[in-house]
Design a protein around this motif. Structure first.
Motif, short mmCIF file in Angstrom:
data_model
loop_
_atom_site.label_atom_id
_atom_site.label_comp_id
_atom_site.label_asym_id
_atom_site.label_seq_id
_atom_site.Cartn_x
_atom_site.Cartn_y
_atom_site.Cartn_z
N UNK A 237 39.20 42.15 47.28
CA UNK A 237 39.94 43.21 47.97
C UNK A 237 39.50 44.58 47.45
N UNK A 238 39.51 45.53 48.35
CA UNK A 238 39.19 46.90 47.93
C UNK A 238 40.48 47.60 47.53
N UNK A 239 40.48 48.23 46.34
CA UNK A 239 41.61 49.02 45.88
C UNK A 239 41.12 50.44 45.63
N UNK A 240 41.99 51.32 45.20
CA UNK A 240 41.61 52.73 45.12
C UNK A 240 40.49 52.98 44.12
N UNK A 244 38.13 44.72 43.76
CA UNK A 244 38.76 43.78 42.83
C UNK A 244 38.42 42.36 43.24
N UNK A 245 37.82 41.62 42.30
CA UNK A 245 37.48 40.22 42.52
C UNK A 245 38.53 39.37 41.80
N UNK A 246 39.25 38.56 42.57
CA UNK A 246 40.39 37.80 42.06
C UNK A 246 40.04 36.32 42.04
N UNK A 247 40.28 35.67 40.90
CA UNK A 247 39.84 34.29 40.76
C UNK A 247 40.81 33.49 39.90
N UNK A 393 48.03 43.41 47.02
CA UNK A 393 47.09 43.03 48.08
C UNK A 393 47.00 41.51 48.28
N UNK A 394 47.13 40.74 47.19
CA UNK A 394 46.91 39.29 47.29
C UNK A 394 48.23 38.50 47.25
N UNK A 395 49.35 39.21 47.08
CA UNK A 395 50.67 38.57 47.11
C UNK A 395 50.80 37.47 46.05
#
Length: 565
Positions: A237-240, A244-247, A393-395
């Motif tokens: 997800x793109x943040x300000x 951000x790579x979430x794993x 963003x990813x809840x």
């Protein structure tokens, strides 16, 4: 018994629960259990400076608590723990905790002690004047009868809180000013202490953020196709601040981030280099700047002598490089947000989460973890925003972890400065004039504080308050911001200005062929505490005694945040 001040009206009914055996809550600082255990709630942040022991020492001393029964608990973000001298801001910086809040903590402990004494007097049917507190016990002086704090706590909690309790005199202190074993050391040694990096939350994911490598730049576009193919990667997800790579794990997030294809808009600083910064600073230093301090007539004094000493001192941008890199865990739910973070600013963290989520203050909970070093860095909000934005963003609950590379490349640095000196010596070798011109960015300006008459006092501290008696003295500040993020760095301006000014004093002593200690002492005619500290350092350091070949000794003196060094 939970005791404090600024009792919210909504909390007052809790005192009615004392008869049922439940803890009685008056407010925030002291809790006493039926077994006599005294829990002291700490609202400031422990980053190695000892606040987790210092605050309990102060409260326990006035409370007359038995030290072996004292426990500590970290407070949440709440206005009651803020500094009334700073608008209620709850933060740990500027070496202010003890200096600003000690009177409040002493009153809290003393008030609790008086309430316990009154409760004991009521139970024994005697006058409170006949009772005194000592080491978790109230004693009736004439009869020797005793009641423990554990026995008295519930009854004491029902009494009114004294507004002006009598404080101890220094000769009565048990802990204040004494050597006390730190309360946080055992858990740190055994690995039980919980830092931000240790936080585990059910369902938690791990994220790492790719930022533009150029200050002021931003992500133009990105392709996450290969990243999403990395085993364990859940979201991109793109943040300000970047992407951000979430794993499921840090390793997966790291490998996924390495697989990203990103193009950047590098902005105006694409070609900025250290050499270019020096060139710009040096060019700026050719002209006078706003005056932070002026005594006598420096220009005239420099113009009528021939014996001058000139120097230029440069210091680079410095990263904080805390032992524990930046990290933050956040869980943004439908109607609330919870944050787990090693922070120097609980108030700032709460405001950041409120801004991003749109939630009211009461819907944002901040859990302060131990800090693996702070030095000002953990008062910033960039790493907090990373976690809150990604979780939203990813809840899901997300821990954002910065690598050591991230931490060094994207800090809020101690500012680089360029310092021009010129001094004139009279026929006796004493400084007749002193000119110091500082070219630097502004911490204040970058943190939304306007400059006063063109001066950032943070950048001139340690320079504009030079303690030496020099008849003609001028300190100037030239504001030059090149878009590199700067921030508070332990002792802030004095951390570099003390080094710079004291080094130039050494140059003047050498030019005058005088002993550096004697040279300084002769100039401290109007700075008694500087002089006393200097003389004590010389005495303890065996100044003047011969040294083995190849060994050298130096001396300096400075004032920073109320401490003479």
């Amino acid at each position: 018994m939970l005791l404090g001040f600024h009792v919210p009206a909504s909390r007052r009914p809790a005192t009615a629960a004392t008869t049922s055996g439940a803890p009685a809550e008056l407010n925030s600082w002291v809790r006493i259990a039926t077994d006599g255990t005294v829990t002291i709630i700490v609202g400031q942040s422990e980053m190695g400076q000892g606040i987790m022991t210092a605050i309990p020492m102060i409260i326990a001393d006035e409370l007359e608590a038995e030290w072996s029964k004292v426990r500590i608990e970290q407070a949440p973000a709440a206005p009651v723990y803020g500094d009334p001298n700073r608008g209620g801001d709850q933060s740990t910086n500027g070496s202010r905790s003890i200096r600003n809040l000690m009177p409040i903590w002493r009153r809290a402990g003393a008030a609790a002690r008086e309430m316990l004494v009154t409760a004991a007097a009521n139970e024994l049917d005697v006058s409170p004047d006949e009772c005194f507190a000592e080491q978790n016990t109230v004693i009736h002086r004439p009869s020797g009868r005793k009641l423990s704090y554990g026995e008295l706590a519930a009854k004491a909690a029902e009494l009114p809180v004294p507004k002006e309790p009598k404080l101890k005199s220094p000769d009565q202190f048990r802990f204040i000013g004494k050597a006390v074993a730190r309360l946080d050391t055992p858990d740190k040694v055994t690995g039980q202490s919980v830092y931000g990096l240790d936080v585990k939350v059910p369902g938690m994911l791990i994220a790492t953020v790719q930022r533009c490598p150029v200050f002021g730049g931003k992500v133009a576009s990105f392709d996450a196709t290969k990243t999403k193919g990395v085993n364990g990667v859940r979201h991109v997800v793109q943040i300000s601040s970047g992407v951000s790579v979430v794993a499921n794990s840090y390793w997966a997030a790291k490998k996924g981030r390495e697989a990203l294809k990103i193009t950047y808009d590098n902005g105006p600083n694409a070609q900025l280099s250290s050499a270019e910064i020096t060139r710009i600073y040096a060019e700026s230093a050719k002209q006078p700047g706003p005056v932070a301090r002026k005594e006598g007539d420096v220009a005239n004094a420099l113009g009528r002598v021939t014996r001058t000493v000139d120097a230029v001192y440069e210091v680079p941008f410095l990263a904080h490089a805390t032992m524990e890199p930046m990290n933050c865990t956040a869980h943004v739910r439908k109607d609330s947000c919870e944050v787990w973070v090693g922070t120097q600013s609980q108030s700032g963290t709460q405001r950041t989460a409120m801004r991003i989520t749109g939630f009211p203050r009461e819907a944002v909970k901040v859990n302060t973890m131990l800090l693996g070093g702070g030095f000002g860095r953990r008062g910033e909000q960039d790493f907090v925003a990373d976690a809150v934005e990604t979780s939203k963003a990813v809840n899901a609950p997300v821990k954002v972890i910065w690598s050591r590379d991230d931490d060094t490349r994207h800090d809020h640095y101690r500012p680089a400065t360029y310092n021009v000196f010129r001094s004139a010596l009279d026929e006796h070798g004493a400084p007749l004039a002193w000119l110091h011109r500082i070219v630097a960015p502004s911490i204040s300006a970058q943190h939304g504080r306007p400059l006063k008459d063109g001066i950032d006092s943070l950048m001139t501290e340690g320079a504009a308050n030079l303690p030496y008696s020099i008849p003609n003295l001028q300190v100037e500040y030239i504001y030059k911001d090149l878009g590199i993020p700067v921030g508070f760095w332990r002792s802030v301006g004095a951390s570099q200005n003390a080094f710079i000014t004291e080094s130039f004093i050494d140059e003047l002593a050498a030019a005058a062929k005088k002993d550096p200690f004697e040279f300084r002492r002769d100039l401290l005619t109007k700075a008694a505490r500087h002089k006393g500290v200097l003389e004590l350092a010389a005495e303890k350091g065996d100044w003047g005694k011969p040294l083995p070949q190849g060994h050298f000794r130096g001396i300096a003196v400075a004032l920073s945040y109320g401490s003479y060094a």
